[in-house]
Design a protein around this motif. Structure first.
Motif, PDB file in Angstrom:
ATOM      1  N   MET A 121     -32.029 -34.129 -48.598  1.00  0.00           N
ATOM      2  CA  MET A 121     -32.318 -33.043 -47.671  1.00  0.00           C
ATOM      3  C   MET A 121     -33.635 -33.313 -46.960  1.00  0.00           C
ATOM      4  SD  MET A 121     -30.264 -30.541 -47.510  1.00  0.00           S
ATOM      5  CE  MET A 121     -29.776 -29.765 -49.039  1.00  0.00           C
ATOM      6  N   LYS A 122     -33.678 -33.036 -45.649  1.00  0.00           N
ATOM      7  CA  LYS A 122     -34.932 -33.267 -44.924  1.00  0.00           C
ATOM      8  C   LYS A 122     -35.909 -32.119 -45.187  1.00  0.00           C
ATOM      9  CE  LYS A 122     -33.353 -36.113 -41.112  1.00  0.00           C
ATOM     10  NZ  LYS A 122     -32.029 -35.887 -40.498  1.00  0.00           N
ATOM     11  N   PRO A 123     -37.217 -32.431 -45.211  1.00  0.00           N
ATOM     12  CA  PRO A 123     -38.220 -31.380 -45.451  1.00  0.00           C
ATOM     13  C   PRO A 123     -38.063 -30.204 -44.478  1.00  0.00           C
ATOM     14  CG  PRO A 123     -39.250 -33.527 -45.409  1.00  0.00           C
ATOM     15  CD  PRO A 123     -37.819 -33.749 -45.067  1.00  0.00           C
ATOM     16  N   MET A 124     -37.722 -30.517 -43.237  1.00  0.00           N
ATOM     17  CA  MET A 124     -37.603 -29.470 -42.225  1.00  0.00           C
ATOM     18  C   MET A 124     -36.582 -28.422 -42.631  1.00  0.00           C
ATOM     19  SD  MET A 124     -39.232 -28.786 -39.688  1.00  0.00           S
ATOM     20  CE  MET A 124     -39.047 -27.180 -38.980  1.00  0.00           C
ATOM     21  N   TRP A 125     -35.553 -28.908 -43.280  1.00  0.00           N
ATOM     22  CA  TRP A 125     -34.477 -28.018 -43.690  1.00  0.00           C
ATOM     23  C   TRP A 125     -34.996 -27.022 -44.737  1.00  0.00           C
ATOM     24  CZ3 TRP A 125     -31.352 -26.009 -47.367  1.00  0.00           C
ATOM     25  CH2 TRP A 125     -30.097 -25.520 -46.933  1.00  0.00           C
ATOM     26  N   ILE A 126     -35.836 -27.558 -45.630  1.00  0.00           N
ATOM     27  CA  ILE A 126     -36.382 -26.701 -46.681  1.00  0.00           C
ATOM     28  C   ILE A 126     -37.318 -25.656 -46.069  1.00  0.00           C
ATOM     29  CG2 ILE A 126     -37.887 -26.672 -48.711  1.00  0.00           C
ATOM     30  CD1 ILE A 126     -36.678 -29.387 -49.449  1.00  0.00           C
ATOM     31  N   ILE A 127     -38.136 -26.091 -45.107  1.00  0.00           N
ATOM     32  CA  ILE A 127     -39.021 -25.144 -44.424  1.00  0.00           C
ATOM     33  C   ILE A 127     -38.196 -24.039 -43.779  1.00  0.00           C
ATOM     34  CG2 ILE A 127     -40.609 -24.876 -42.479  1.00  0.00           C
ATOM     35  CD1 ILE A 127     -41.777 -27.563 -43.149  1.00  0.00           C
ATOM     36  N   ARG A 128     -37.118 -24.448 -43.137  1.00  0.00           N
ATOM     37  CA  ARG A 128     -36.279 -23.452 -42.475  1.00  0.00           C
ATOM     38  C   ARG A 128     -35.661 -22.487 -43.476  1.00  0.00           C
ATOM     39  NH1 ARG A 128     -32.887 -27.049 -38.731  1.00  0.00           N
ATOM     40  NH2 ARG A 128     -31.142 -26.095 -39.824  1.00  0.00           N
ATOM     41  N   GLU A 129     -35.276 -23.039 -44.602  1.00  0.00           N
ATOM     42  CA  GLU A 129     -34.671 -22.218 -45.652  1.00  0.00           C
ATOM     43  C   GLU A 129     -35.664 -21.146 -46.140  1.00  0.00           C
ATOM     44  OE1 GLU A 129     -32.005 -21.679 -47.501  1.00  0.00           O
ATOM     45  OE2 GLU A 129     -33.038 -20.659 -49.152  1.00  0.00           O
ATOM     46  N   VAL A 130     -36.910 -21.590 -46.421  1.00  0.00           N
ATOM     47  CA  VAL A 130     -37.905 -20.644 -46.925  1.00  0.00           C
ATOM     48  C   VAL A 130     -38.240 -19.604 -45.846  1.00  0.00           C
ATOM     49  CG1 VAL A 130     -40.274 -20.401 -47.769  1.00  0.00           C
ATOM     50  CG2 VAL A 130     -38.870 -22.307 -48.546  1.00  0.00           C
ATOM     51  N   LEU A 131     -38.389 -20.078 -44.609  1.00  0.00           N
ATOM     52  CA  LEU A 131     -38.698 -19.136 -43.524  1.00  0.00           C
ATOM     53  C   LEU A 131     -37.543 -18.149 -43.324  1.00  0.00           C
ATOM     54  CD1 LEU A 131     -40.567 -21.271 -40.852  1.00  0.00           C
ATOM     55  CD2 LEU A 131     -41.482 -19.673 -42.536  1.00  0.00           C
ATOM     56  N   ALA A 132     -36.340 -18.630 -43.501  1.00  0.00           N
ATOM     57  CA  ALA A 132     -35.191 -17.736 -43.341  1.00  0.00           C
ATOM     58  C   ALA A 132     -35.238 -16.625 -44.385  1.00  0.00           C
ATOM     59  CB  ALA A 132     -33.889 -18.527 -43.440  1.00  0.00           C
ATOM     60  N   GLU A 133     -35.672 -16.974 -45.587  1.00  0.00           N
ATOM     61  CA  GLU A 133     -35.787 -15.949 -46.624  1.00  0.00           C
ATOM     62  C   GLU A 133     -36.816 -14.897 -46.218  1.00  0.00           C
ATOM     63  OE1 GLU A 133     -36.342 -17.642 -50.554  1.00  0.00           O
ATOM     64  OE2 GLU A 133     -34.835 -19.157 -50.085  1.00  0.00           O
ATOM     65  N   SER A 134     -37.987 -15.367 -45.771  1.00  0.00           N
ATOM     66  CA  SER A 134     -39.014 -14.414 -45.305  1.00  0.00           C
ATOM     67  C   SER A 134     -38.474 -13.567 -44.166  1.00  0.00           C
ATOM     68  CB  SER A 134     -40.249 -15.147 -44.800  1.00  0.00           C
ATOM     69  OG  SER A 134     -40.894 -15.752 -45.867  1.00  0.00           O
ATOM     70  N   PHE A 135     -37.722 -14.234 -43.294  1.00  0.00           N
ATOM     71  CA  PHE A 135     -37.176 -13.534 -42.141  1.00  0.00           C
ATOM     72  C   PHE A 135     -36.307 -12.368 -42.585  1.00  0.00           C
ATOM     73  CE2 PHE A 135     -33.593 -12.909 -39.265  1.00  0.00           C
ATOM     74  CZ  PHE A 135     -34.250 -12.647 -38.084  1.00  0.00           C
ATOM     75  N   PHE A 136     -35.456 -12.597 -43.559  1.00  0.00           N
ATOM     76  CA  PHE A 136     -34.581 -11.524 -44.028  1.00  0.00           C
ATOM     77  C   PHE A 136     -35.394 -10.382 -44.647  1.00  0.00           C
ATOM     78  CE2 PHE A 136     -30.892 -14.571 -44.149  1.00  0.00           C
ATOM     79  CZ  PHE A 136     -30.192 -13.895 -43.168  1.00  0.00           C
ATOM     80  N   ILE A 137     -36.368 -10.784 -45.470  1.00  0.00           N
ATOM     81  CA  ILE A 137     -37.179  -9.743 -46.118  1.00  0.00           C
ATOM     82  C   ILE A 137     -37.907  -8.922 -45.052  1.00  0.00           C
ATOM     83  CG2 ILE A 137     -39.195  -9.366 -47.597  1.00  0.00           C
ATOM     84  CD1 ILE A 137     -38.224 -11.655 -49.332  1.00  0.00           C
ATOM     85  N   LEU A 138     -38.484  -9.626 -44.062  1.00  0.00           N
ATOM     86  CA  LEU A 138     -39.201  -8.923 -42.993  1.00  0.00           C
ATOM     87  C   LEU A 138     -38.240  -8.055 -42.196  1.00  0.00           C
ATOM     88  CD1 LEU A 138     -41.436 -11.865 -41.788  1.00  0.00           C
ATOM     89  CD2 LEU A 138     -42.265  -9.732 -42.769  1.00  0.00           C
ATOM     90  N   LEU A 139     -37.058  -8.604 -41.945  1.00  0.00           N
ATOM     91  CA  LEU A 139     -36.090  -7.875 -41.127  1.00  0.00           C
ATOM     92  C   LEU A 139     -35.694  -6.563 -41.805  1.00  0.00           C
ATOM     93  CD1 LEU A 139     -34.298  -8.121 -38.552  1.00  0.00           C
ATOM     94  CD2 LEU A 139     -32.485  -8.918 -40.057  1.00  0.00           C
ATOM     95  N   ILE A 140     -35.347  -6.666 -43.086  1.00  0.00           N
ATOM     96  CA  ILE A 140     -34.928  -5.447 -43.788  1.00  0.00           C
ATOM     97  C   ILE A 140     -36.105  -4.483 -43.899  1.00  0.00           C
ATOM     98  CG2 ILE A 140     -33.989  -4.524 -45.924  1.00  0.00           C
ATOM     99  CD1 ILE A 140     -32.647  -7.244 -46.352  1.00  0.00           C
TER     100      ILE A 140
END
Lengths: 230, 412, 407
Positions: C306-325
């Motif tokens: 897995m590329k590092p960028m993918w992991i960054i996106r994954e973690v940011l996506a989690e924050s995004f959901f938490i922030l969104l809700i």
């Protein structure tokens, strides 16, 4: 005199929607000074039995007496006190307190018992010397090998002269040579200090060390033989 | 160091990043509260001080009802007797007499209705800042008779300058026409528009002649050695004036009764501040709750072992509370230090919020505000933070008591 | 795919997610709700200021603002009326007034007041006085000597309906004109100061007393849309000879309120940032925890190529959901609390003198401004994602070996 007395001990667990019978009515007496192995395949109920004897878990029915105290009527803090003064534990995964050094881990139990500082330091050092760890007083668990950690755990279990020491698969995480060394050491302690050891295992080598072998199968005692031990 | 503290301390450093972030969050809230409360307290003090010194003094002796009605007949007929009481009250720093009458004041071109105030120039200078507010010309001196001080806005409205004449026309205490001509000797500016456009000051003796006061005044205005003495002085003076003239005729009013709006505005500001601070602390509390919760989730096994070897649940709670208390105390200590430094810097240099000087002046505040660091302002906020942090930490600490050794040890 | 993964990951530890969401919810709620309260307070001030004889725009004779006297009146109101008619949008209303300082007196008391001559019918649609009379009646066009005064003045003067009150002011000949009026109505206002300051007679009565003929002091305009004020004022100004007239908006006429509005604006954005910092610590910490718990997992991902960028996106996506809700619920809650209070408002009458001192209305109606809501949400979202970059990068940097040896 029997140090442990179990009479028709039953225990079931709810696992999801299924009810699992861990112990289907175990009766067992263990004499003071014994070196007893509870043997059986995983899931046989030996760990549950150890936990119930140690007052960590309670039986659904039946009666358990340890060193003269009947466990099923005791509350959590009475049980804690019983464990503190009468029972030592050794776990498969060592389970030392990671923030305390080897010496402090051993001291901790005595601290809970209220033993004065000078005495408990002295005793902790002696027992660590007995288990062959005279050079590792100040190391934290993370800086010790598995075998060393388990020796510290043994030292912790026996330092306050408990009536019984309960060991759940004490060698399972160790290679066979280290495991054998540990058992050798435990046996020495059993003989030297007259501490009762009860341990669970499914390892043939470990069973050979036991002076009494209780076979547990599907939550019942399936066999009980006295051996002369290794 | 007891083993509990030692364990707690070492546990904190198992995850230094997390502990530091938590401590920083607590520091941030404490710092902000120290600074904000120092600022608020500082500006209240300035506001009260300037209002007291421009308008009312710390307290006044007046005829009953005068404060509401301002009737010219409601007088303190023997001011010297009240003065005597004030002389004998050691906490009183200074006092003066004033008399007021609403009158028509006309220049050559303009007529305005204003309050003519009779002041004792020497005593007044000890009580109010009027003398220091003179921007043109000079303050009244003792022997002056037909001289007046005029607010800058009123002077502009009347189109008068220094030396110009003003015709004063009003009604005397006895109902007779009171009329005189005075010369503008000084023009003052307090920055508070209401004050600067609504009154002129003339010598008290002159006032008493024109308005047929027969030696009476309307207000005896006293200034205490400091704000704290006000209630003490009030009691002493109230007891003293009981014996003067008709019983119950004179009343003693403190600055809070004389300017109820000021104290209420301060309370309002304080309360609304508290609402903001409380919300801030609650947000911080939830921000750090996870740290405290994680401490137990992560170490469930460890707690299981501790329980198994005979540790009582109470001791586990204690251990956790020591951990969170160390973080909380480290946080607030750090916060108090930084907050005090920040406050102290601005206490020396002052803060200017651009575009607000006009507004500030109306509330008696200088353009540059100096927060006032005090034991109180440096401790209330952090104490509240400590308290709420402790409450937050209580939840996991109590939760751990419900742990059972077997389940805890088998938890992941 | 990684959105799905992220969504599942945030519910692996629901309690932790709930805690940090609560922090965000309270934070966002406090931003929007307290923001709405502050807007409510300032709107109240503005409304009050505008209705207390200011209006959106005023036209005066040049010099009146600095020297509000009778000489500075507009002798030919028709010129102004024509300019207003030609330039203002449909729906704009205006009225003319005579407004001078005067002295009011009766047998016992004397006080300075602002003496206002109004056109009763027009005035009613423009300033507060149309609806403020609580005793007696409002002025009629034919009231030659009727006067409407404030409750506080009546109390101070110990007078009442039907009693006489004498007004004195300078007339156009610089003589002191005085005339007796009879109190026909008593009004109540938001501020006691207003009740003490203003007395109202008909415009004709005032003009007659002050020998003004047709002259007026000011023209006050209310526009259908407050946003057009600046533009409309410029148009009016352009249509009038600038040597004789000055046109001002309420912002210029009420400089103190304008200053307060600016302070509130600044304070609000500071508050947004402060609240964000408070929850930012929590966001970073929680995300770090979530990341460190899964070191092995990230190591595994990486060893799977897995590329590092993918992991960054994954973690940011989690924050995004938490922030969104968190922000969604925070917004809903703040709208609900504003809605709950918008009917009756928050009544602060108990602190009346403090409110008056601070120039605030007695009842606060919270007001939601869309740009405040947008800014609050953007602050939380953008900064929230920004602080999550640190844990995300941390996660991306775990080497497979490091990760697998981690206990």
């Amino acid at each position: 005199m029997n140090i442990v007395e179990c009479t028709d001990v039953k225990k079931t667990y709810q696992q999801g929607k299924i009810v699992v019978t861990a112990l289907g009515g175990v009766s067992l007496s263990i004499q003071k000074g014994g070196f007893v192995a509870l043997a059986g395949p995983s899931g046989s109920g030996k760990t549950t039995l150890l936990n119930i004897i140690g007052g960590l878990d309670s039986a659904d029915s039946g009666r358990v007496t340890v060193n003269g105290s009947t466990l099923d009527t005791m509350n959590q803090s009475e049980l804690a006190s019983l464990r503190l003064h009468n029972i030592g534990f050794i776990f498969q995964a060592y389970n030392l307190i990671p923030v305390l050094s080897a010496l402090e881990n051993v001291e901790f139990v005595m601290l809970l018992q209220g033993v004065p500082l000078a005495e408990r330091r002295e005793r902790a050092k002696n027992i660590l010397d007995d288990v062959g760890l005279e050079d590792t007083y100040d190391r934290r668990p993370a800086e010790l090998s598995g075998g060393q950690q388990q020796r510290v755990a043994v030292a912790r279990a026996i330092v306050s002269d408990p009536a019984i020491v309960l060991a759940d698969e004490p060698t399972a995480n160790l290679d066979s040579k280290t495991g054998e060394g540990l058992l050798e050491m435990m046996k020495q302690m059993n003989e030297k200090k007259k501490v009762t050891f009860i341990f669970s295992t499914h390892d043939k080598m470990v069973m050979d060390y036991a002076r009494r072998l209780v076979l547990i199968k599907d939550g019942l005692v399936a066999g009980d033989e006295i051996r002369d031990g290794g | 160091m007891s083993i509990d503290v030692k364990m707690a301390w070492r546990n904190l450093w198992r995850n230094p990043r997390r502990s530091i972030l938590t401590i920083l969050a607590i520091s941030f809230a404490s710092l902000l509260l120290v600074f904000m409360l120092s600022w608020q307290f500082g500006s209240y003090e300035t506001m009260i001080d300037s209002a007291v010194k421009i308008h009312t003094g710390h307290l006044q002796v007046q005829a009953k009802g005068y404060n509401d009605k301002k009737g010219i007949r409601m007088v303190v007929s023997d001011p010297a007797a009240v003065g005597n009481i004030l002389n004998n009250t050691p906490e009183v720093a200074a006092y003066t007499y004033r008399a007021n009458a609403f009158s028509l004041v006309s220049s050559k071109e303009r007529t305005y209705g204003v309050v003519v105030v009779g002041i004792d120039p020497v005593r007044e200078a000890g009580v109010s800042t009027l003398k220091k507010l003179i921007r043109q010309g000079s303050y009244l001196s003792e022997g002056d008779t037909d001289q007046a001080l005029v607010g800058a806005l009123l002077a502009r409205n009347l189109k008068v300058g220094l030396g110009d004449e003003l015709v004063v026309l009003g009604q005397g205490r006895d109902g007779s026409v009171a009329a005189t001509v005075v010369k503008v000797k000084g023009i003052y500016r307090s920055g508070q528009d209401d004050f600067d456009r609504s009154s002129i000051q003339i010598p008290l003796k002159n006032f008493q002649d024109i308005y047929s006061m027969r030696g009476a005044v309307h207000e005896v205005v006293a200034l205490g050695k400091s704000l704290e003495y006000v209630s003490e002085i009030k009691m002493a003076v109230a007891a003293g004036v009981e014996d003067i003239g008709n019983k119950g005729h004179l009343v003693v009013l403190d600055w809070m009764e004389l300017m109820p709006g000021l104290i209420e505005a301060i309370q309002m500001d304080l309360y609304s501040g508290f609402i903001f601070y409380l919300i801030l602390i609650v947000v911080v509390a939830f921000s750090i709750l996870n740290t405290f919760l994680m401490a137990i989730f992560e170490r469930t096994r460890e707690f299981g072992v501790l329980l198994a070897i005979g540790t009582t649940p109470g001791r586990l709670s204690k251990l956790l509370l020591i951990e969170s208390t160390i973080m909380a105390i480290a946080g607030i200590v750090f916060g108090i230090i930084l907050g005090s430094l920040l406050t102290w810097y601005f206490q020396v240099h002052g803060i200017v919020i651009s575009g607000t000087s006009e507004l500030m002046r109306q509330f008696g505040l200088p353009e540059r505000i100096y927060p006032q660091l005090s034991i109180l302002s440096a401790s209330i906020g952090p104490a509240a933070v400590l308290f709420i942090t402790f409450l937050t930490a209580l939840y996991p600490a109590l939760k751990v008591r419900r742990f059972r050794p077997v389940e805890a040890m088998t938890a992941i | 795919m990684h959105l799905q993964l992220a969504w599942r990951n945030i519910w692996r530890n629901p309690k932790r997610t709930a805690v940090i969401m609560t922090a965000i919810i309270i934070g966002v709620w406090s931003m929007i709700f307290l923001g709405a309260l502050m807007r409510g307070i300032s709107e109240g001030m503005v409304r009050n200021g505008i209705s207390t004889l200011t209006g959106h725009i005023q036209v005066h004779h040049r010099g009146y603002r600095n020297d509000p006297v009778i000489e500075n009146s507009m002798t030919d109101p028709e010129v102004v009326e024509t300019a207003l008619r030609e330039t203002l949008p449909d729906g704009a209303q205006w009225t003319s007034r005579v407004r001078v300082n005067a002295v009011a007196s009766n047998a016992r008391h004397t006080a300075g007041v602002t003496f206002v001559g109004i056109d009763p019918a027009h005035e009613a649609g423009i300033s507060f006085i149309g609806k403020a009379v609580t005793e007696g009646r409002y002025l009629r066009d034919d009231d030659k000597n009727g006067i409407v005064v404030g409750r506080a003045l009546v109390d101070k003067f110990e007078t009442g309906l039907g009693r006489k009150i004498i007004m004195m002011s300078q007339d156009t000949d610089r003589e002191v004109a005085s005339r007796a009026f009879r109190i026909v109505g008593i009004f109540k206002a938001e501020m006691q100061a207003t009740e003490k300051q203003f007395v109202f007679v008909t415009k004709e009565a005032a003009q007659h007393m002050l020998k003004l003929k047709n002259g007026i002091s000011e023209m006050s305009v209310i526009l259908p849309d407050q946003k057009e004020v600046r533009h409309a004022a410029d148009n009016v100004s352009a249509a009038l000879p600038s040597a004789d007239y000055e046109v001002q908006t309420w912002r210029e006429l009420l400089p103190l309120i304008t200053a307060i509005l600016n302070i509130y604006d600044g304070f609000m954005y500071i508050w947004f940032v402060v609240v964000f910092i408070a929850m930012g610590f929590g966001i970073v910490n929680t995300t770090l925890m979530a990341v460190f718990e899964r070191i092995r997992e990230f190591g595994l991902f990486k060893s799977l190529g897995m590329k590092p960028m993918w992991i960054i996106r994954e973690v940011l996506a989690e924050s995004f959901f938490i922030l969104l809700i968190g922000t969604t619920i925070g917004n809903i809650l703040s709208f609900l609390s504003v809605f709950a209070l918008s009917g009756n408002g928050i009544d602060l009458s108990a602190l009346a003198s403090g409110l008056e001192y601070a120039g605030m209305s007695r009842i606060i109606y919270p007001a939601i401004y869309s740009h405040d809501v947008i800014i609050a949400n953007l602050v939380v979202f953008i900064l929230g994602l920004l602080v999550s970059v640190y844990p995300a990068v941390k996660a991306a940097r775990f080497t497979p070996v490091e990760a697998l040896t981690h206990a």
